[in-house]
Design an enzyme around this catalytic site. Sequence first.
Site, short mmCIF file in Angstrom:
data_model
loop_
_atom_site.label_atom_id
_atom_site.label_comp_id
_atom_site.label_asym_id
_atom_site.label_seq_id
_atom_site.Cartn_x
_atom_site.Cartn_y
_atom_site.Cartn_z
N LYS A 153 2.54 4.42 -4.69
CA LYS A 153 3.01 3.84 -3.42
C LYS A 153 4.41 4.30 -3.05
CE LYS A 153 -0.71 1.25 -4.41
NZ LYS A 153 -0.71 -0.13 -4.15
N GLY A 211 -4.02 -3.51 2.87
CA GLY A 211 -5.18 -2.79 2.32
C GLY A 211 -6.26 -3.77 1.85
N GLY A 212 -5.77 -4.95 1.41
CA GLY A 212 -6.71 -5.99 0.98
C GLY A 212 -7.03 -6.99 2.09
N ASP A 263 0.83 -1.20 0.00
CA ASP A 263 0.00 0.00 0.00
C ASP A 263 0.86 1.25 0.00
OD1 ASP A 263 -2.53 -1.36 0.13
OD2 ASP A 263 -1.96 -1.92 2.16
N GLU A 286 0.46 -13.08 4.19
CA GLU A 286 1.47 -12.44 3.33
C GLU A 286 2.79 -12.32 4.08
OE1 GLU A 286 -0.49 -8.77 2.44
OE2 GLU A 286 -1.24 -9.50 0.50
O1 DER Z 1 -3.47 -6.03 1.02
C1 DER Z 1 -2.30 -6.19 0.64
O2 DER Z 1 -1.36 -6.45 1.42
C2 DER Z 1 -1.99 -5.93 -0.81
O3 DER Z 1 -0.87 -6.67 -1.21
C3 DER Z 1 -1.73 -4.45 -0.94
O4 DER Z 1 -0.67 -4.15 -0.09
C4 DER Z 1 -1.42 -4.05 -2.37
O5 DER Z 1 -2.61 -4.13 -3.09
P1 DER Z 1 -2.72 -3.49 -4.55
O6 DER Z 1 -1.69 -4.23 -5.38
O7 DER Z 1 -4.12 -3.81 -4.97
O8 DER Z 1 -2.44 -2.04 -4.42
#
Ligand code: DER
Length: 232
Positions: free
Chosen positions: A125, A100-101, A88, A107
């Site tokens: 970012k 964010g997701g 993010d 992860e």
């Molecule tokens: O939620 C997460 O950790 C995602 O990897 C986020 O960090 C990046 O999401 P995006 O590629 O849709 O911007």
Amino acid sequence: KAVEDAKKLAAYAAVDYHVKDNQTVGIGSGSTIIHAVKRLAERVKAENLNILCVPTSSQARQLIHDNGLTVVDIKRHLEIDVAIDGADEVDSELNLIKGGGGCLTQEKIVASCAKSFIVIADYRKDSSALGEQWKKGIPVEVIPMAYVPVSRAIQSQFGGSADLRMAVSKAGPVVTDNGNFLLDWRFDQEHNWSAVNTTIKMMPGVVDTGLFINLAERVYFGMEDGTVKIRD
Ligand code: DER
């Protein structure tokens, strides 16, 4: 369009540079990783590569499967050669805000098991300090019973506001792949992110934070002008 193209640029550069035959690859979550998985599938087919993919979420598992790649479980494949994931926000020391997701916990596990952790992101970012561009706060995964005490502990110790993430297309809070809740901590000042990460992680009820400190080896940023910026 410019953002989507930038995500694709970063994703292709990372996959083309880092993925080799006979590797186990950690696959992150979010929207940028979609381009990486499509590129990986293209290369596997074109070069007849032997690649095993470790997912970091239900979304990643589905994405790997739907692109005809092989999903494997980390229990059986602990030696992850490279993990690729989005972010993010990235600061000058390669600290990341992720989550964010809502997939930060798995992860971080996969990223920590990988020999190298590579981040792919669009130019939005690319910050020098966390909070410069990303305004949705730092996600913290908590067990459901503890979201109020943890929210209060974060606010009293570090200020800002830590709010329960509510679902949009379902009534009630977002429930993660691990069956937990998420707090989004909107901080209102700069902090020593490593110290904050450790302190929050130690709070009873916290599963993990969206602060990825000293994990990213390299970040590929897709830029608006069609170039790729690499930060190590
Ligand atoms: O939620 C997460 O950790 C995602 O990897 C986020 O960090 C990046 O999401 P995006 O590629 O849709 O911007």
